[in-house]
Scaffold this motif. Structure first.
Motif, PDB file in Angstrom:
ATOM      1  N   PHE A  28       0.770  -1.252   0.004  1.00 35.27           N
ATOM      2  CA  PHE A  28      -0.048  -0.155  -0.001  1.00 35.27           C
ATOM      3  C   PHE A  28       0.873   1.315   0.089  1.00 35.27           C
ATOM      4  CE2 PHE A  28      -2.517  -3.553   1.805  1.00 35.27           C
ATOM      5  CZ  PHE A  28      -3.720  -3.112   1.166  1.00 35.27           C
ATOM      6  N   SER A  29       0.333   2.231  -0.707  1.00 30.74           N
ATOM      7  CA  SER A  29       0.903   3.526  -0.707  1.00 30.74           C
ATOM      8  C   SER A  29       0.094   4.606  -0.222  1.00 30.74           C
ATOM      9  CB  SER A  29       1.483   3.790  -2.061  1.00 30.74           C
ATOM     10  OG  SER A  29       2.256   2.774  -2.770  1.00 30.74           O
ATOM     11  N   PRO A  30       0.679   5.959   0.104  1.00 31.51           N
ATOM     12  CA  PRO A  30      -0.182   7.055   0.666  1.00 31.51           C
ATOM     13  C   PRO A  30      -1.021   7.438  -0.586  1.00 31.51           C
ATOM     14  CG  PRO A  30       2.122   7.115   1.407  1.00 31.51           C
ATOM     15  CD  PRO A  30       2.361   6.153   0.518  1.00 31.51           C
ATOM     16  N   GLY A  31      -2.107   7.699  -0.098  1.00 30.90           N
ATOM     17  CA  GLY A  31      -3.378   8.123  -1.002  1.00 30.90           C
ATOM     18  C   GLY A  31      -4.178   7.052  -1.340  1.00 30.90           C
ATOM     19  N   ASP A  32      -3.870   5.633  -1.276  1.00 28.52           N
ATOM     20  CA  ASP A  32      -4.750   4.420  -1.520  1.00 28.52           C
ATOM     21  C   ASP A  32      -6.023   4.706  -0.546  1.00 28.52           C
ATOM     22  OD1 ASP A  32      -2.853   3.508  -3.208  1.00 28.52           O
ATOM     23  OD2 ASP A  32      -2.137   1.762  -1.947  1.00 28.52           O
ATOM     24  N   ILE A  33      -7.409   4.109  -1.155  1.00 31.49           N
ATOM     25  CA  ILE A  33      -8.406   4.175  -0.723  1.00 31.49           C
ATOM     26  C   ILE A  33      -8.573   2.633  -0.104  1.00 31.49           C
ATOM     27  CG2 ILE A  33     -10.812   4.681  -0.557  1.00 31.49           C
ATOM     28  CD1 ILE A  33      -8.992   7.236  -0.783  1.00 31.49           C
ATOM     29  N   VAL A  34      -9.041   2.265   1.129  1.00 33.92           N
ATOM     30  CA  VAL A  34      -9.013   1.127   1.610  1.00 33.92           C
ATOM     31  C   VAL A  34     -10.247   0.903   2.419  1.00 33.92           C
ATOM     32  CG1 VAL A  34      -6.520   0.651   1.562  1.00 33.92           C
ATOM     33  CG2 VAL A  34      -7.496   1.208   3.391  1.00 33.92           C
ATOM     34  N   ARG A  35     -10.574  -0.489   2.515  1.00 33.67           N
ATOM     35  CA  ARG A  35     -11.671  -0.963   3.724  1.00 33.67           C
ATOM     36  C   ARG A  35     -10.795  -1.400   4.945  1.00 33.67           C
ATOM     37  NH1 ARG A  35     -14.442  -4.588   3.897  1.00 33.67           N
ATOM     38  NH2 ARG A  35     -13.316  -5.633   1.869  1.00 33.67           N
ATOM     39  N   CYS A  36     -11.086  -0.874   6.100  1.00 32.81           N
ATOM     40  CA  CYS A  36     -10.303  -1.699   7.115  1.00 32.81           C
ATOM     41  C   CYS A  36     -11.053  -1.363   8.498  1.00 32.81           C
ATOM     42  CB  CYS A  36      -9.060  -0.874   7.187  1.00 32.81           C
ATOM     43  SG  CYS A  36      -9.242   0.928   7.967  1.00 32.81           S
ATOM     44  N   PRO A  37     -10.828  -2.245   9.529  1.00 33.33           N
ATOM     45  CA  PRO A  37     -11.554  -2.190  10.760  1.00 33.33           C
ATOM     46  C   PRO A  37     -10.890  -0.853  11.722  1.00 33.33           C
ATOM     47  CG  PRO A  37      -9.766  -3.741  10.781  1.00 33.33           C
ATOM     48  CD  PRO A  37      -9.695  -3.398   9.473  1.00 33.33           C
ATOM     49  N   GLY A  38     -11.187   0.033  11.116  1.00 34.19           N
ATOM     50  CA  GLY A  38     -10.511   1.558  11.703  1.00 34.19           C
ATOM     51  C   GLY A  38     -11.354   2.019  13.157  1.00 34.19           C
ATOM     52  N   GLY A  39     -12.400   1.533  13.456  1.00 34.28           N
ATOM     53  CA  GLY A  39     -12.873   1.880  14.648  1.00 34.28           C
ATOM     54  C   GLY A  39     -13.472   3.207  14.756  1.00 34.28           C
ATOM     55  N   TRP A  40     -13.842   3.820  15.638  1.00 35.20           N
ATOM     56  CA  TRP A  40     -14.749   4.916  15.841  1.00 35.20           C
ATOM     57  C   TRP A  40     -13.457   6.179  16.194  1.00 35.20           C
ATOM     58  CZ3 TRP A  40     -20.089   5.186  18.423  1.00 35.20           C
ATOM     59  CH2 TRP A  40     -20.869   4.286  18.091  1.00 35.20           C
ATOM     60  N   GLN A  41     -12.632   6.310  15.376  1.00 37.95           N
ATOM     61  CA  GLN A  41     -11.315   7.237  15.505  1.00 37.95           C
ATOM     62  C   GLN A  41     -11.092   7.872  14.048  1.00 37.95           C
ATOM     63  OE1 GLN A  41      -8.351   5.268  17.435  1.00 37.95           O
ATOM     64  NE2 GLN A  41      -8.394   3.246  16.139  1.00 37.95           N
ATOM     65  N   GLN A  42     -10.336   8.917  14.068  1.00 36.10           N
ATOM     66  CA  GLN A  42      -9.706   9.498  13.150  1.00 36.10           C
ATOM     67  C   GLN A  42      -8.839   8.877  12.273  1.00 36.10           C
ATOM     68  OE1 GLN A  42      -9.308  13.625  14.770  1.00 36.10           O
ATOM     69  NE2 GLN A  42     -10.590  14.260  13.296  1.00 36.10           N
ATOM     70  N   PHE A  43      -7.958   8.313  13.287  1.00 39.24           N
ATOM     71  CA  PHE A  43      -6.502   7.598  12.460  1.00 39.24           C
ATOM     72  C   PHE A  43      -6.298   6.087  13.034  1.00 39.24           C
ATOM     73  CE2 PHE A  43      -5.855  11.881  12.119  1.00 39.24           C
ATOM     74  CZ  PHE A  43      -5.203  12.315  10.948  1.00 39.24           C
ATOM     75  N   SER A  44      -6.011   5.198  12.302  1.00 35.12           N
ATOM     76  CA  SER A  44      -5.953   3.835  12.795  1.00 35.12           C
ATOM     77  C   SER A  44      -4.627   3.238  12.218  1.00 35.12           C
ATOM     78  CB  SER A  44      -7.061   2.927  12.505  1.00 35.12           C
ATOM     79  OG  SER A  44      -7.386   3.103  11.214  1.00 35.12           O
ATOM     80  N   LEU A  45      -4.099   2.152  12.912  1.00 32.91           N
ATOM     81  CA  LEU A  45      -2.909   1.552  12.491  1.00 32.91           C
ATOM     82  C   LEU A  45      -3.174   0.067  12.239  1.00 32.91           C
ATOM     83  CD1 LEU A  45       0.155   2.402  12.132  1.00 32.91           C
ATOM     84  CD2 LEU A  45       0.551   1.605  14.627  1.00 32.91           C
ATOM     85  N   HIS A  46      -2.584  -0.452  11.125  1.00 34.86           N
ATOM     86  CA  HIS A  46      -2.828  -1.709  10.597  1.00 34.86           C
ATOM     87  C   HIS A  46      -1.772  -2.544  10.101  1.00 34.86           C
ATOM     88  CE1 HIS A  46      -7.105  -0.567  11.053  1.00 34.86           C
ATOM     89  NE2 HIS A  46      -6.896   0.591  10.499  1.00 34.86           N
ATOM     90  N   ALA A  47      -1.756  -3.998  10.253  1.00 31.93           N
ATOM     91  CA  ALA A  47      -0.982  -4.763   9.506  1.00 31.93           C
ATOM     92  C   ALA A  47      -1.764  -4.904   7.940  1.00 31.93           C
ATOM     93  CB  ALA A  47      -0.929  -6.044  10.134  1.00 31.93           C
TER      94      ALA A  47
END
Length: 336
Positions: free
Chosen positions: A87-106
């Motif tokens: 993945f690269s900056p700017g990519d649009i993804v689905r993820c389990p981000g939760g109720w927050q503005q920023f999230s960290l993922h594998a």
């Protein structure tokens, strides 16, 4: 990225019965940094779903939420920084981000959005989990045929609205059940239902009489999203060879008690096929579902039916409205 605050919504206390906004708190967390192999995402849209009430109660397959935890949830997000070659900056993804503005993922937790010529919020509604749930249950499990009578409770909700449109596409006669005259009007005029029963217009005897009137030859497919006594009443009215999709218990999510289910004789008499639907089982077929539905969404044949709020701070009230049955379609929060 210049943001230093990660706005979050946490569970403040475990609700007793129906949740209220005071059960949640808006907090300021820190923006995490992506380490080796990790991807940092900024939330664009957040999905709110009834199953989150079961997470709060500690009885959902996807996990439990305790006081002090950030609320869980699926998001459409933008990659901010990446230490993964996938993945690269700017990519649009689905993820389990939760109720927050920023999230960290594998990287394995992310799925790239395949088409950006439709509204990105659609990947949380008609192209998201509700859409996949509807498609898997109706098309892959129930196998609708032209002329089938299909009954859909919660007819204008995230899953129900999609079930109704998919059934109409396949030449079925589609009967909805919804709360209030406005929702019933939307079901018929906007989503294409043949008729819609207002569950608030009378008691269960009234609803049963309306089912008899609108389904005189019985019900071929029942896509159950609410459980409770309605499932018993529908089971008494199944046509021979009926298919029942058990998908949700919306009528009981705010209660610790569980009602008794239909007597097996009702399903035996109808030679019914009964499927318990867990959408996660169909995740490997998601791209097949998206490819099947994307053309109809682009053409307008399938309409996204979304209840969109702006700002993460709106999530507690929006969720409580959802749990009171006051939403109009799939509830989505526009975060960034």
């Amino acid at each position: 990225m210049t943001e230093s605050i990660n706005q979050q919504v946490k569970l403040a206390r475990t609700p007793e019965g129906e949740p209220v906004p005071q059960d949640f708190e808006v907090a300021a967390g820190s923006v995490p940094e992506a380490g080796p192999g990790q991807v940092l995402c900024q939330t664009l849209f957040l999905s709110l779903d009834p199953y989150m009430r079961s997470q709060i109660a500690g009885r959902h397959i996807s996990g439990a939420i305790k006081p002090g935890d950030v609320m869980l949830g699926e998001t459409v997000s933008r990659v901010v920084s990446s230490h993964s070659d996938q993945f690269s900056p700017g990519d649009i993804v689905r993820c389990p981000g939760g109720w927050q503005q920023f999230s960290l993922h594998a990287p394995e937790a992310l799925s790239r959005v395949s088409a950006t010529d439709v509204a990105l919020s659609n990947y949380l509604s008609v192209l998201g989990m509700p859409g996949l749930t509807a498609y898997a249950g109706l098309v892959w499990l129930a196998g609708p045929k032209a002329g089938d009578t299909v009954v859909v409770p919660a007819a204008t909700g995230g899953v129900g609205a999609m079930v109704g449109q998919l059934a109409r596409q396949r030449g079925c006669r589609v009967i909805g059940i919804a709360g209030g005259p406005e929702k019933c009007r939307e079901a018929v005029e906007e989503l294409g239902y043949d008729a819609c029963i207002d569950r608030k217009a009378g008691d269960m005897a009234y609803l049963a009489a309306e089912l008899d009137r609108l389904c005189p030859a019985g019900i071929d497919i029942y896509f159950d999203l609410v459980g409770g006594e309605l499932l018993n009443q529908v089971s008494m009215r199944l046509a021979v060879g009926a298919r029942v999709i058990l998908c949700g218990i919306m009528s009981e999510l705010n209660s610790a008690a569980r009602s008794g289910g239909p007597h097996p004789a009702l399903w035996i008499k109808a030679r019914a096929t009964v499927h318990g639907l867990v959408v996660y089982d169909f995740e490997p077929r998601r791209e097949e579902f998206v490819a099947a539905c994307l053309p109809a969404i682009r053409s307008g044949e399938i309409k996204p039916f979304e209840d969109c709020y702006v700002g993460l701070e709106q999530a507690p009230e929006a969720f409580c409205r959802l749990m009171r049955g006051e939403n109009r379609g799939k509830v989505v929060i526009a975060v960034s």
